[in-house]
Every structure is written in C-alpha cells, then in structure tokens.
Design a protein around this motif. Structure first.
Motif, PDB file in Angstrom:
ATOM      1  N   GLN A 287      18.375 -16.358   7.244  1.00 59.79           N
ATOM      2  CA  GLN A 287      17.215 -15.826   5.974  1.00 59.79           C
ATOM      3  C   GLN A 287      16.964 -14.262   6.297  1.00 59.79           C
ATOM      4  OE1 GLN A 287      16.097 -17.443   3.438  1.00 59.79           O
ATOM      5  NE2 GLN A 287      17.790 -19.250   3.969  1.00 59.79           N
ATOM      6  N   VAL A 288      16.707 -13.919   7.573  1.00 61.33           N
ATOM      7  CA  VAL A 288      16.681 -12.560   7.840  1.00 61.33           C
ATOM      8  C   VAL A 288      17.764 -11.698   7.195  1.00 61.33           C
ATOM      9  CG1 VAL A 288      16.679 -10.961   9.740  1.00 61.33           C
ATOM     10  CG2 VAL A 288      15.034 -12.918   9.850  1.00 61.33           C
ATOM     11  N   GLN A 289      18.771 -12.186   7.469  1.00 64.17           N
ATOM     12  CA  GLN A 289      20.195 -11.256   7.139  1.00 64.17           C
ATOM     13  C   GLN A 289      20.025 -11.372   5.555  1.00 64.17           C
ATOM     14  OE1 GLN A 289      23.829 -11.846   9.041  1.00 64.17           O
ATOM     15  NE2 GLN A 289      22.913 -13.079  10.811  1.00 64.17           N
ATOM     16  N   ALA A 290      19.863 -12.375   5.150  1.00 58.45           N
ATOM     17  CA  ALA A 290      19.834 -12.407   3.465  1.00 58.45           C
ATOM     18  C   ALA A 290      18.781 -11.796   2.784  1.00 58.45           C
ATOM     19  CB  ALA A 290      19.797 -14.092   3.109  1.00 58.45           C
ATOM     20  N   ASN A 291      17.702 -11.487   3.376  1.00 59.41           N
ATOM     21  CA  ASN A 291      16.554 -10.901   2.811  1.00 59.41           C
ATOM     22  C   ASN A 291      16.500  -9.293   3.406  1.00 59.41           C
ATOM     23  OD1 ASN A 291      14.848 -12.963   1.127  1.00 59.41           O
ATOM     24  ND2 ASN A 291      15.601 -14.029   2.781  1.00 59.41           N
ATOM     25  N   VAL A 292      17.319  -8.678   4.270  1.00 57.80           N
ATOM     26  CA  VAL A 292      17.025  -7.549   4.579  1.00 57.80           C
ATOM     27  C   VAL A 292      17.097  -6.444   3.470  1.00 57.80           C
ATOM     28  CG1 VAL A 292      18.501  -5.604   5.683  1.00 57.80           C
ATOM     29  CG2 VAL A 292      18.253  -7.817   6.986  1.00 57.80           C
ATOM     30  N   PRO A 293      17.814  -6.607   2.574  1.00 62.26           N
ATOM     31  CA  PRO A 293      17.776  -5.604   1.253  1.00 62.26           C
ATOM     32  C   PRO A 293      16.369  -5.557   0.844  1.00 62.26           C
ATOM     33  CG  PRO A 293      19.707  -6.736   0.958  1.00 62.26           C
ATOM     34  CD  PRO A 293      18.984  -7.427   2.036  1.00 62.26           C
ATOM     35  N   VAL A 294      15.656  -6.683   0.719  1.00 61.16           N
ATOM     36  CA  VAL A 294      14.186  -6.985  -0.163  1.00 61.16           C
ATOM     37  C   VAL A 294      13.205  -6.074   1.232  1.00 61.16           C
ATOM     38  CG1 VAL A 294      12.432  -8.389  -0.720  1.00 61.16           C
ATOM     39  CG2 VAL A 294      14.829  -8.903  -1.346  1.00 61.16           C
ATOM     40  N   ILE A 295      13.238  -6.962   2.053  1.00 58.76           N
ATOM     41  CA  ILE A 295      12.258  -6.084   3.140  1.00 58.76           C
ATOM     42  C   ILE A 295      12.570  -4.360   3.547  1.00 58.76           C
ATOM     43  CG2 ILE A 295      11.503  -6.135   5.511  1.00 58.76           C
ATOM     44  CD1 ILE A 295      11.982  -9.342   5.355  1.00 58.76           C
ATOM     45  N   MET A 296      13.685  -4.054   3.460  1.00 59.70           N
ATOM     46  CA  MET A 296      14.032  -2.944   3.818  1.00 59.70           C
ATOM     47  C   MET A 296      13.438  -1.791   2.465  1.00 59.70           C
ATOM     48  SD  MET A 296      15.705  -1.562   6.335  1.00 59.70           S
ATOM     49  CE  MET A 296      17.229  -1.509   7.318  1.00 59.70           C
ATOM     50  N   ALA A 297      13.651  -2.421   1.207  1.00 58.42           N
ATOM     51  CA  ALA A 297      13.173  -1.765   0.091  1.00 58.42           C
ATOM     52  C   ALA A 297      11.637  -1.609   0.083  1.00 58.42           C
ATOM     53  CB  ALA A 297      13.571  -2.673  -1.179  1.00 58.42           C
ATOM     54  N   LEU A 298      11.026  -2.687   0.375  1.00 56.65           N
ATOM     55  CA  LEU A 298       9.317  -2.806   0.520  1.00 56.65           C
ATOM     56  C   LEU A 298       9.089  -1.526   1.752  1.00 56.65           C
ATOM     57  CD1 LEU A 298       8.581  -6.536   0.280  1.00 56.65           C
ATOM     58  CD2 LEU A 298       8.393  -4.664  -1.487  1.00 56.65           C
ATOM     59  N   GLY A 299       9.933  -1.554   2.842  1.00 55.17           N
ATOM     60  CA  GLY A 299       9.460  -0.666   3.855  1.00 55.17           C
ATOM     61  C   GLY A 299       9.432   0.667   3.273  1.00 55.17           C
ATOM     62  N   VAL A 300      10.751   0.966   2.612  1.00 58.34           N
ATOM     63  CA  VAL A 300      10.985   2.441   2.039  1.00 58.34           C
ATOM     64  C   VAL A 300       9.812   2.800   1.039  1.00 58.34           C
ATOM     65  CG1 VAL A 300      12.384   3.800   0.749  1.00 58.34           C
ATOM     66  CG2 VAL A 300      13.378   2.343   2.478  1.00 58.34           C
ATOM     67  N   ILE A 301       9.508   1.889   0.308  1.00 60.43           N
ATOM     68  CA  ILE A 301       8.646   2.018  -0.775  1.00 60.43           C
ATOM     69  C   ILE A 301       7.161   2.382   0.006  1.00 60.43           C
ATOM     70  CG2 ILE A 301       7.101   1.136  -2.591  1.00 60.43           C
ATOM     71  CD1 ILE A 301       9.491  -0.484  -3.478  1.00 60.43           C
ATOM     72  N   GLY A 302       6.925   1.529   1.018  1.00 59.98           N
ATOM     73  CA  GLY A 302       5.569   1.900   1.702  1.00 59.98           C
ATOM     74  C   GLY A 302       5.460   3.333   2.162  1.00 59.98           C
ATOM     75  N   ILE A 303       6.840   3.687   2.990  1.00 57.69           N
ATOM     76  CA  ILE A 303       6.772   5.157   3.418  1.00 57.69           C
ATOM     77  C   ILE A 303       6.421   5.984   2.381  1.00 57.69           C
ATOM     78  CG2 ILE A 303       8.283   6.927   4.596  1.00 57.69           C
ATOM     79  CD1 ILE A 303       9.955   4.597   5.899  1.00 57.69           C
ATOM     80  N   ILE A 304       6.935   6.256   1.158  1.00 56.60           N
ATOM     81  CA  ILE A 304       6.723   6.911   0.296  1.00 56.60           C
ATOM     82  C   ILE A 304       5.507   7.052  -0.371  1.00 56.60           C
ATOM     83  CG2 ILE A 304       7.718   8.045  -1.866  1.00 56.60           C
ATOM     84  CD1 ILE A 304       9.504   8.539   0.610  1.00 56.60           C
ATOM     85  N   TYR A 305       4.954   5.857  -0.940  1.00 56.18           N
ATOM     86  CA  TYR A 305       3.836   5.566  -1.277  1.00 56.18           C
ATOM     87  C   TYR A 305       2.521   5.776  -0.583  1.00 56.18           C
ATOM     88  CZ  TYR A 305      -0.231   2.654  -2.876  1.00 56.18           C
ATOM     89  OH  TYR A 305      -1.413   2.407  -3.088  1.00 56.18           O
ATOM     90  N   GLY A 306       2.720   5.568   0.793  1.00 54.55           N
ATOM     91  CA  GLY A 306       1.544   5.830   1.802  1.00 54.55           C
ATOM     92  C   GLY A 306       1.537   7.320   1.897  1.00 54.55           C
ATOM     93  N   ALA A 307       2.617   8.328   2.068  1.00 55.36           N
ATOM     94  CA  ALA A 307       2.644   9.560   2.195  1.00 55.36           C
ATOM     95  C   ALA A 307       1.995  10.197   1.027  1.00 55.36           C
ATOM     96  CB  ALA A 307       4.064  10.063   2.398  1.00 55.36           C
ATOM     97  N   ILE A 308       2.377   9.899  -0.324  1.00 52.62           N
ATOM     98  CA  ILE A 308       1.821  10.535  -1.389  1.00 52.62           C
ATOM     99  C   ILE A 308       0.461   9.876  -1.637  1.00 52.62           C
ATOM    100  CG2 ILE A 308       1.896  10.210  -3.982  1.00 52.62           C
ATOM    101  CD1 ILE A 308       4.777   9.765  -3.753  1.00 52.62           C
ATOM    102  N   VAL A 309       0.094   8.746  -1.391  1.00 53.18           N
ATOM    103  CA  VAL A 309      -1.633   8.567  -1.457  1.00 53.18           C
ATOM    104  C   VAL A 309      -2.389   8.988  -0.541  1.00 53.18           C
ATOM    105  CG1 VAL A 309      -3.232   6.583  -1.606  1.00 53.18           C
ATOM    106  CG2 VAL A 309      -1.097   6.187  -2.596  1.00 53.18           C
ATOM    107  N   ALA A 310      -1.858   9.125   0.844  1.00 53.25           N
ATOM    108  CA  ALA A 310      -2.390   9.779   1.676  1.00 53.25           C
ATOM    109  C   ALA A 310      -2.763  11.428   1.532  1.00 53.25           C
ATOM    110  CB  ALA A 310      -1.517   9.972   3.025  1.00 53.25           C
ATOM    111  N   ALA A 311      -1.577  12.207   0.897  1.00 53.46           N
ATOM    112  CA  ALA A 311      -2.015  13.572   0.348  1.00 53.46           C
ATOM    113  C   ALA A 311      -2.794  13.707  -0.607  1.00 53.46           C
ATOM    114  CB  ALA A 311      -0.572  14.148  -0.107  1.00 53.46           C
ATOM    115  N   MET A 312      -3.496  12.720  -1.302  1.00 49.90           N
ATOM    116  CA  MET A 312      -4.322  12.691  -2.367  1.00 49.90           C
ATOM    117  C   MET A 312      -5.704  12.482  -1.840  1.00 49.90           C
ATOM    118  SD  MET A 312      -2.038  10.947  -5.197  1.00 49.90           S
ATOM    119  CE  MET A 312      -3.315  10.849  -6.538  1.00 49.90           C
ATOM    120  N   GLN A 313      -6.001  12.301  -0.634  1.00 49.20           N
ATOM    121  CA  GLN A 313      -7.450  11.436   0.008  1.00 49.20           C
ATOM    122  C   GLN A 313      -8.255  12.798   0.075  1.00 49.20           C
ATOM    123  OE1 GLN A 313      -8.060   8.333  -0.538  1.00 49.20           O
ATOM    124  NE2 GLN A 313      -6.044   8.155  -1.291  1.00 49.20           N
TER     125      GLN A 313
END
Length: 589
Positions: A287-313
């Motif tokens: 299940q981990v191998q099958a869901n790597v694309p989903v979890i990776m995508a959420l991790g990458v979104i978190g990196i960019i989203y967290g950085a952009i929102v942090a810059a606006m605080q």
C-alpha cells in the motif's frame, strides 16, 4: 516472538523519572514556586542523563530492537507492556529529553499556576517518550493520545488570547484522526489471529507475518488493506501535519506558551513522521508503494503552500508555525522516496527541524517576554540594541534556511537527492516535479526567513524599544545549547546518521523488498551489511575465533539502482565480511 518476561529496565526508568518528577512536584506547596521550578529542572536533567546512558549503551551494528523489555499485561486481549529502541527511535528519544530540559529552563518565566504547569510538562515528557519506545500497538496508541492532554491543558491555561479555541481545535483534530488508527489496530490484531492463530498487538510479531507474505495473502486482509492503510496514514498525516490536515497547527503554535511551542514543533510533530517509519512502512509495504504518488504530491504542496503563506504573516510566531508545514514536507518526501539517501535525509531532518524550529520559537519567546508583541510592525532595528540575540537568531535562522555547514542543509539535501534518485528511476511513480518543485521551496524558505530577519533586526528602531536589553547570561547559555547542536549537526552529521543508518535501511527494505526477502525484527539471524544489503548471519565458530564459518549470503539488495528490477528482485552474491560483536551475535561490519 519472545514471550519470556524481562521485568522493567533502563527504558522503563527513562519514562518513570518524569512520572516521579510529576508526583514530587504535586506535593510541593504552591507558595514555593522556586522549589517547584527547581524540582522540574532536576528531574528533566536526570531524564536527559538517563537517555544519554541509553545512547551510550546503544550498539550501532544492528537494526534489531535493543534493550527490549516485556512484561505481561492483559493476556486475554493480547496487550502487553513491550518497549525497545533502535536507530529510528534513538535520536528522537534524546531529542525529546534535550528539548524538554530547554523548555523547562525557559519556563522559569511562568508565574501563574506554577505547580500545575510543571506537572503537565513532566507528564507530557513521559508520554512522548512512551510513543518512541512502544513495541505494542495499543501501548503506542495509549501514549500517542496521552500526550494530547497535557499539551491541550498548557495551551488552554497559559496560552494567548484565543487559547480556548486553539486548545479545543488541537485536541479534537488530533484525537478524532487517531480513533481511526485504534480501529485499524484492532482489525490488524484480528487479521493476525487469522494467519497465526495468535491474537496480539505485538508490532514485531505482526511485522514478521507481513514480511513473510502471510499476512496480506489472506483474502480478507487484502480486501481491507487500503482502508487500514489510510486509517493509520490519516492519524500520522494530521500529526505531522501534512497539507491539507495542517489547519490546527498555526493556531496551536500561536496561542501556546513558548515552552509548549518548542515541544510541539520540536517533538510532537515528529510522532507523525515516526509513525510512518515505525508502523506504516513495515506493516503496509504494498500500500505504501501504491500510494507514494499521492503522499509525495501532498508533501510537495505542503512545502510550497507553507512557504507562501508563511511569507504573508504579520506575526513572528505564526510565520514560524507555517514554516513547519513546509519543513515537514521535506521529511515526508524524503521518507516516501523509499531510497536510501532520501530516507536517511527525511529521518535526519526530523532532528534538524526539532532543533532549528524549536530554537526559533524559544528566541521569539525570549523577545516576547521583553516587548510583549510579536508583530513585525512593532519591531525593527534590534541588531544594534541586542547584538548577542541577533547573532544567535541569525545562526538559527540560517539553519532553518538550510545553509551549508549547518544541520538543516544536510537533511534537506539528502531528502531532495533521494527524491531525485526516485524520479530518475521512475520508482513507484515518483515524478520529476517532486525534486524540482521542492527545490523551489528551499528558495522560498530563504525569501521569507531573510525577510523576517530584515524586518526584525534592521531598519529604524522603534522608539518604544530604545531601552531594550540584550540576553542575560543564563539565556545565552540556554539558546547557545541549540546553536551548538545546529553547528555540530552540520559539520559532523555522521554523529547522528551513523547510529540510525542500519535501522532506516531495514525499514526501507521492509517496504520495498518482495515477501520472503524482507527484514524482520524477530529474526535475529538477519542483519544489514555496510553496503546496505540484507545478509544472513552465520553462527560464530565454536572455538571462539572472530570469523564466520563461510561467506555471508546476500538476501536482498540495499542500494537503489536506476534499473527498476534491482529494487524488487532479490539477488544472491557472496562476499567476505569482517565481524562485529553485537548482543552475542557476530554481524557484518
């Protein structure tokens, strides 16, 4: 599975010391706050010393659980007291005791309901240690949930203006998600009973059946595997927290007292990523191998989203809170790259984030105690007013940015490199967007953190801050400990990477190797060689000579090759190996 009771040992003592501290503090009258604070400091220091004794007794040459303690508990339900430590949990235990001592040290500023506050810190410490040491699923869940109560109380009583809302949101979010994990644990015990005839919550026993291929070969288990995977994954994703399950974090961080923020960012977020390594990867490999694309995508979104929102605080603490969402994204992409370098980087970045972000919250707290505001609009020009504070803040900020020679650089580089390897090999559907977009996140982190430093320390000095004084000696010593760790982790990363490598590599092979070629915690005849291969250890010669009777056979590959079959198919080689004595067994060095 060893069912011989061992009694309580060093790991139990590690958890018992803060419990004793809470009891001692509870009996000290409220009118003696100095005695209460002193007792909390002593018990925190003793707990750190015990963790260092554990570190000193840890044997690097094996991935197996060490110092295991087993005490029968609820036999009819298959629930027992079983604890142990390996390279995955070792540094998280030390980090927990170290940051707790720093948090208690800072908490000398606390002057409201002092006894209750320090009792909560001791209970919280014991619960967090229990999470990292548990080898029984129900015991893990008990400590996982128990840590919520003292932290929620700390936010609720000693937090900011919106503390009630933040405390309730923190508790409800994390508690509700974990309920699904509890249900999943019960189902896992039932499925294990179907396979082995034994109803148990023993993590090592269940993982052994998963590794052999028996567990998920059961048609009922295979049908339920996706739901069970997400029951555990959701609990850990909320705890990390990963996008989009992060919304409790900024409020909890902003409203928590400074020591609470240090512990929350430095330790409690790691319970989620630790859950990935300890439970999700070993128990759900397919299940981990099958869901790597989903979890990776959420991790990458978190990196960019967290950085952009942090810059606006507009608020210092809220900026650092959102930066945690971004930084934990690097931990996630490193772990789920399922490459050696990536998983080492993700595991190491857990420690680095604990040091750098914990230190940022500490430094913000030291400033808040002086000026009682965290808004950028109220600051400026502090470099001339507080030169020592400014220098310490600069080092920690650069550590968080990932500046070379500081600890953050090593973890982020390895995590990104691992995701690059996985993308180049097309491993588990990892796309090129993962390292590319995550790399942009590194640039954005430099932007918002340097902007923060410029707003606080440069420009025109606010007249209200003209009489502001620099750090006191004890404050310099306290924050200096974190600076030393940031520098040491950047210059000598092998201090930390070495002891964790074999355990992280074994966890990786539990997730990517085919059934029958996976390491297990219960089979002590298997070890990880220096080249990363899983090898079968042969008994030492009867005459006591330090050598093997015949060469080792490689059971499964340890290193990522860019040809995909090498990732999934076991190969057999012969090699000569030197020997290293570990717990009475000779293993490959």
């Amino acid at each position: 599975m060893n069912m011989t009771p061992t009694g309580f040992g060093l790991l139990s003592l590690l958890m018992l010391v803060p419990v004793l501290g809470a009891l001692v503090i509870a009996f000290i009258p409220e009118q003696f706050p100095k005695a209460i604070k002193g007792a909390a400091m002593v018990f925190s220091a003793v707990t750190l010393l015990v963790s260092l004794v554990v570190l000193g007794g840890f044997q690097v040459g094996t991935y197996h659980m060490q110092m295991v303690e087993f005490v029968p508990w609820l036999n009819q339900l298959g629930i027992h007291y079983r604890v142990g430590i390996d390279g995955v949990s070792l540094w998280l235990v030390v980090l927990t005791t170290f940051l707790n001592l720093i948090a208690v040290w800072f908490s000398f500023y606390i002057d409201k309901r002092v006894k209750v506050y320090f009792v909560m810190t001791m209970v919280l410490l014991a619960a967090m240690l229990g999470v990292f040491l548990s080898l029984d699923l129900i015991l893990f869940y008990t400590f996982f949930e128990a840590s919520l109560i003292p932290m929620a109380v700390m936010i609720w009583i000693w937090g900011g203006e919106k503390r009630n809302y933040a405390a309730i949101k923190f508790f409800v979010y994390t508690f509700a998600a974990s309920i699904f994990m509890l249900i999943g644990m019960i189902v896992m015990a039932k499925l294990n009973a179907d396979v082995s005839g034994t109803w148990t919550f023993d993590l090592t026993a269940i993982q052994g059946n998963v590794a052999s291929g028996q567990f998920w070969a059961n048609p009922e288990a295979a049908r339920m595997a996706p739901m069970l995977f997400w029951a555990f994954a959701l609990a850990f994703m909320v705890k990390c927290p990963m996008f989009p399950f992060h919304t409790w974090l900024p409020d909890a961080h902003t409203e928590a007292p400074t020591a609470g923020s240090v512990i929350l960012a430095g330790v409690m977020l790691k319970m989620g990523t630790y859950g990935f390594l300890r439970i999700l990867l070993p128990l759900f490999p397919e299940q981990v191998q099958a869901n790597v694309p989903v979890i990776m995508a959420l991790g990458v979104i978190g990196i960019i989203y967290g950085a952009i929102v942090a810059a606006m605080q507009p608020d210092l603490k809220r900026l650092v809170a959102y930066s945690s969402v971004a930084h934990m994204g690097f931990v996630v992409i490193g772990i789920f790259s399922l490459t050696h370098d990536g998983m080492m980087g993700g595991s190491y970045q857990q420690l680095n984030h604990g040091i750098s972000t914990g230190a940022l919250f500490l430094l913000i707290g030291l400033l808040y105690e002086r000026i009682h505001t965290r808004l950028f609009s109220d600051m400026g020009g502090l470099k001339a007013q507080m030169p020592i504070y400014s220098a310490i803040f600069l080092v920690i900020m650069l550590s968080s940015v990932g500046f070379p020679t500081l600890n953050g650089f090593v973890g982020e580089f390895l995590a990104l490199f691992g995701s690059f390897q996985a993308a180049q090999a097309g491993f588990n559907g990892t796309g090129w967007y993962v390292p590319v977009v995550s790399g942009i996140g590194v640039i954005l982190a430099a932007v918002y953190l340097l902007w923060m430093f410029q707003k606080v320390f440069y420009g025109e000095l606010n007249p209200k801050l003209a009489r502001l004084k620099d750090l006191k000696p004890w404050e310099i010593a306290m924050s200096g400990c974190l600076v030393v760790m940031a520098i040491w982790g950047g210059l000598f990363p092998n201090t930390f990477l070495g002891p964790m490598e074999k355990a992280v590599n074994a966890t990786r092979q539990m997730a990517i190797n085919p059934p029958g070629s996976r390491p297990t915690w219960t089979d002590t005849s298997l070890e990880i060689a220096d080249n990363g291969d899983l090898v079968r250890v042969l008994p030492r010669a009867v005459n006591g000579d330090m050598h093997y009777q015949e060469p080792l056979a490689v059971v499964a590959p340890g290193n990522l090759h860019f040809d995909v079959p090498a990732l999934t198919e076991p190969r057999v080689e012969q090699q000569h190996a030197s020997a290293l004595k570990t717990q009475g067994t000779e293993v490959a060095n």
